[in-house]
Design a protein around this motif. Structure first.
Motif, PDB file in Angstrom:
ATOM      1  N   ARG A   1      -5.468  33.368  -0.820  1.00 32.55           N
ATOM      2  CA  ARG A   1      -4.505  34.274  -1.477  1.00 32.55           C
ATOM      3  C   ARG A   1      -5.242  35.268  -2.366  1.00 32.55           C
ATOM      4  O   ARG A   1      -4.967  36.471  -2.328  1.00 32.55           O
ATOM      5  CB  ARG A   1      -3.508  33.481  -2.345  1.00 32.55           C
ATOM      6  CG  ARG A   1      -2.505  32.681  -1.558  1.00 32.55           C
ATOM      7  CD  ARG A   1      -1.346  32.211  -2.431  1.00 32.55           C
ATOM      8  NE  ARG A   1      -1.724  31.346  -3.532  1.00 32.55           N
ATOM      9  CZ  ARG A   1      -1.928  30.034  -3.445  1.00 32.55           C
ATOM     10  NH1 ARG A   1      -1.804  29.421  -2.279  1.00 32.55           N
ATOM     11  NH2 ARG A   1      -2.250  29.325  -4.516  1.00 32.55           N
TER      12      ARG A   1
ATOM     13  N   THR B   1      -0.796  34.348   5.037  1.00 32.92           N
ATOM     14  CA  THR B   1      -1.194  35.116   3.863  1.00 32.92           C
ATOM     15  C   THR B   1      -1.794  36.433   4.317  1.00 32.92           C
ATOM     16  O   THR B   1      -2.659  36.448   5.200  1.00 32.92           O
ATOM     17  CB  THR B   1      -2.248  34.311   3.065  1.00 32.92           C
ATOM     18  OG1 THR B   1      -1.613  33.143   2.577  1.00 32.92           O
ATOM     19  CG2 THR B   1      -2.809  35.116   1.904  1.00 32.92           C
TER      20      THR B   1
ATOM     21  N   SER C   1       2.626  35.767   0.993  1.00 32.57           N
ATOM     22  CA  SER C   1       1.986  34.498   1.313  1.00 32.57           C
ATOM     23  C   SER C   1       3.049  33.437   1.569  1.00 32.57           C
ATOM     24  O   SER C   1       3.927  33.214   0.733  1.00 32.57           O
ATOM     25  CB  SER C   1       1.100  34.071   0.150  1.00 32.57           C
ATOM     26  OG  SER C   1       0.462  32.866   0.460  1.00 32.57           O
TER      27      SER C   1
END
Ligand code: ATP
Length: 135
Positions: free
Chosen positions: A124, A48, A66
């Motif tokens: 994320r 990510t 990601s």
């Protein structure tokens, strides 16, 4: 002048980038890597983070990525990501809400699959906020 490479960033939902690039820098699981025209072929998984590239006019562009893979060939880089969006498309409020949700889910002490998922969601969301706020 060095030739451009073709950059494709694709997710299961959409094509995020499909254009020529002078250089691509991407977050491989073993570290960030850079690709110029003529690069030796290789394949890597992605973490990510943010992918950066210079478009054909030399302008820096940023894309959140990601999960998934990147393949580098001498004339192209293909990224197949689980999720990706251009910096300008990041919704910071949505990412902040995701941080709150993930933090709530991580309050339990037990390290279970929900904790692991929440931790990945938190990563994320933080990466999106950081990228959106990069100037
Ligand atoms: P959320 O819980 O807000 O859905 P998430 O991290 O679980 O976040 P992903 O599974 O990574 O979301 O992505 C699902 C889709 O939503 C993808 O198309 C991704 O580009 C988009 N997306 C997720 N969060 C954002 C955001 N903050 N801004 C813009 N697009 C987003």
């Amino acid at each position: 002048m060095a030739e451009n490479i073709r950059l494709e960033v694709v997710t299961p939902e959409k094509s995020v980038v499909s254009e020529g690039a002078q250089i691509v820098m991407a977050p491989g699981t073993l570290g960030e890597f850079g690709v110029l025209s003529g690069h030796t072929p290789f394949l890597t998984t992605l973490k990510t983070g943010s992918l950066k590239y210079k478009d054909e006019s030399g302008r820096e562009r940023f894309v959140f990525v990601s999960g998934g893979f990147a393949e580098a060939l001498p004339d192209r880089v293909t990224v197949l990501a689980e999720s990706a969006e251009r910096r300008k498309d990041i919704d910071v409020q949505r990412a902040k809400a995701a941080v709150e949700r993930a933090e709530k889910r991580m309050q339990g002490t037990e390290i279970d699959i929900d904790y692991v998922r929440a931790k990945a969601a938190l990563l994320r969301a933080i990466s999106r906020i950081q990228l959106a706020e990069t100037r």
